[in-house]
Motif scaffolding. Structure first.
Motif, mmCIF file in Angstrom:
data_model
loop_
_atom_site.group_PDB
_atom_site.id
_atom_site.type_symbol
_atom_site.label_atom_id
_atom_site.label_comp_id
_atom_site.label_asym_id
_atom_site.label_seq_id
_atom_site.Cartn_x
_atom_site.Cartn_y
_atom_site.Cartn_z
ATOM 1 N N CYS A 1 -31.361 -38.025 48.591
ATOM 2 C CA CYS A 1 -32.239 -36.852 48.657
ATOM 3 C C CYS A 1 -32.125 -36.216 50.033
ATOM 4 O O CYS A 1 -32.186 -36.908 51.046
ATOM 5 C CB CYS A 1 -33.683 -37.261 48.398
ATOM 6 N N ASN B 1 -34.006 -33.178 50.625
ATOM 7 C CA ASN B 1 -35.114 -32.234 50.795
ATOM 8 C C ASN B 1 -35.904 -32.575 52.068
ATOM 9 O O ASN B 1 -35.712 -33.624 52.664
ATOM 10 C CB ASN B 1 -36.032 -32.257 49.571
ATOM 11 N N PRO C 1 -38.864 -33.719 53.397
ATOM 12 C CA PRO C 1 -39.409 -35.007 53.874
ATOM 13 C C PRO C 1 -38.316 -36.029 54.161
ATOM 14 O O PRO C 1 -38.375 -36.747 55.167
ATOM 15 C CB PRO C 1 -40.314 -35.455 52.717
ATOM 16 N N CYS C 2 -37.307 -36.104 53.309
ATOM 17 C CA CYS C 2 -36.218 -37.046 53.545
ATOM 18 C C CYS C 2 -35.355 -36.585 54.715
ATOM 19 O O CYS C 2 -34.898 -37.409 55.519
ATOM 20 C CB CYS C 2 -35.387 -37.227 52.272
ATOM 21 N N CYS D 1 -35.032 -33.241 45.631
ATOM 22 C CA CYS D 1 -36.102 -34.251 45.656
ATOM 23 C C CYS D 1 -36.004 -35.251 44.496
ATOM 24 O O CYS D 1 -35.873 -34.877 43.338
ATOM 25 C CB CYS D 1 -37.448 -33.551 45.605
ATOM 26 N N LEU D 2 -36.090 -36.522 44.845
ATOM 27 C CA LEU D 2 -36.025 -37.591 43.849
ATOM 28 C C LEU D 2 -37.419 -38.101 43.491
ATOM 29 O O LEU D 2 -37.551 -39.096 42.781
ATOM 30 C CB LEU D 2 -35.140 -38.736 44.363
ATOM 31 N N GLY D 3 -38.448 -37.436 43.997
ATOM 32 C CA GLY D 3 -39.812 -37.754 43.578
ATOM 33 C C GLY D 3 -40.460 -38.914 44.315
ATOM 34 O O GLY D 3 -41.494 -39.410 43.870
ATOM 35 N N GLY D 4 -39.897 -39.307 45.424
ATOM 36 C CA GLY D 4 -40.514 -40.398 46.188
ATOM 37 C C GLY D 4 -40.740 -39.982 47.625
ATOM 38 O O GLY D 4 -40.521 -40.764 48.549
ATOM 39 N N CYS D 5 -41.203 -38.762 47.824
ATOM 40 C CA CYS D 5 -41.251 -38.133 49.146
ATOM 41 C C CYS D 5 -42.013 -38.967 50.181
ATOM 42 O O CYS D 5 -41.705 -38.900 51.367
ATOM 43 C CB CYS D 5 -41.869 -36.747 49.047
ATOM 44 N N VAL E 1 -35.091 -41.345 50.300
ATOM 45 C CA VAL E 1 -34.925 -41.945 48.987
ATOM 46 C C VAL E 1 -33.470 -41.801 48.537
ATOM 47 O O VAL E 1 -32.873 -40.738 48.662
ATOM 48 C CB VAL E 1 -35.866 -41.290 47.954
HETATM 49 S S1 FES Z 1 -38.088 -35.062 49.522
HETATM 50 FE FE1 FES Z 1 -36.893 -36.837 49.263
HETATM 51 S S2 FES Z 1 -37.783 -37.790 47.550
HETATM 52 FE FE2 FES Z 1 -38.894 -35.949 47.715
#
Ligand code: FES
Length: 156
Positions: free
Chosen positions: A79, A81, A83-84, A120-124, A129
């Motif tokens: 991921c 996005n 946050p990652c 995003c893989l849904g584990g922000c 992730v």
């Molecule tokens: S931003 Fe990486 S899992 Fe949501």
């Protein structure tokens, strides 16, 4: 009718609200069968669901876990996005690239592993992730990468 058609009908039966709801699991089934979703696989799935190929294609393009081109036996999705990214996703990708000897978007020469940068893989809350096939790794750091690759069947 083909076995695939019968299997899609079984999936449809689980979705009384309609065929469109069954598109994602039906496309996953097609991908399991073919390894990826070629135009022919999408058309075959659409026909079994009695929806348009364009609808199936729209579903296939929305989800990163559905592959519209050939991939390796295993996929590593990192991921990227925000946050990652803030937790070092770029360093994680670079560590995978170094470990595998390929760039993101490529597949190892032996056809075993495809590395991808994904949305995003849904584990922000657990960045960074990484999904290896259907298994998710949380709080991945560059230092963790060799262990992840080593744990893949056929990994380097
Ligand atoms: S931003 Fe990486 S899992 Fe949501």
């Amino acid at each position: 009718m083909s076995r695939f058609h019968d299997e899609v009908q079984a999936i449809r039966a689980r979705y009384p609200e309609g065929s469109r709801s069954a598109a994602l699991p039906a496309l996953r089934l097609a991908q399991e069968k073919h390894g990826w979703l070629s135009r022919q696989a999408i058309e075959e799935t659409a026909e079994a669901l009695d929806v348009t190929p364009a609808f199936c294609y729209s579903v296939a393009t929305f989800y990163d876990m559905l592959h519209l081109e050939p991939v390796g036996k295993h996929t590593i999705d990192v991921c990227t996005n925000l946050p990652c990214a803030l937790c070092g996703a770029q360093r994680v990708i670079e560590a995978f690239e170094s470990e595998l000897g390929i760039h993101a978007g490529e597949t190892t020469e032996d056809g075993e592993i495809t590395l991808r940068a994904v949305e995003c893989l849904g584990g922000c809350g657990y960045a960074t992730v990484v999904a290896v096939d259907d298994r998710y790794h949380h709080s991945v750091r560059a230092e963790t990468v060799p262990e992840i690759v080593g744990g893949i069947d056929g990994g380097t």
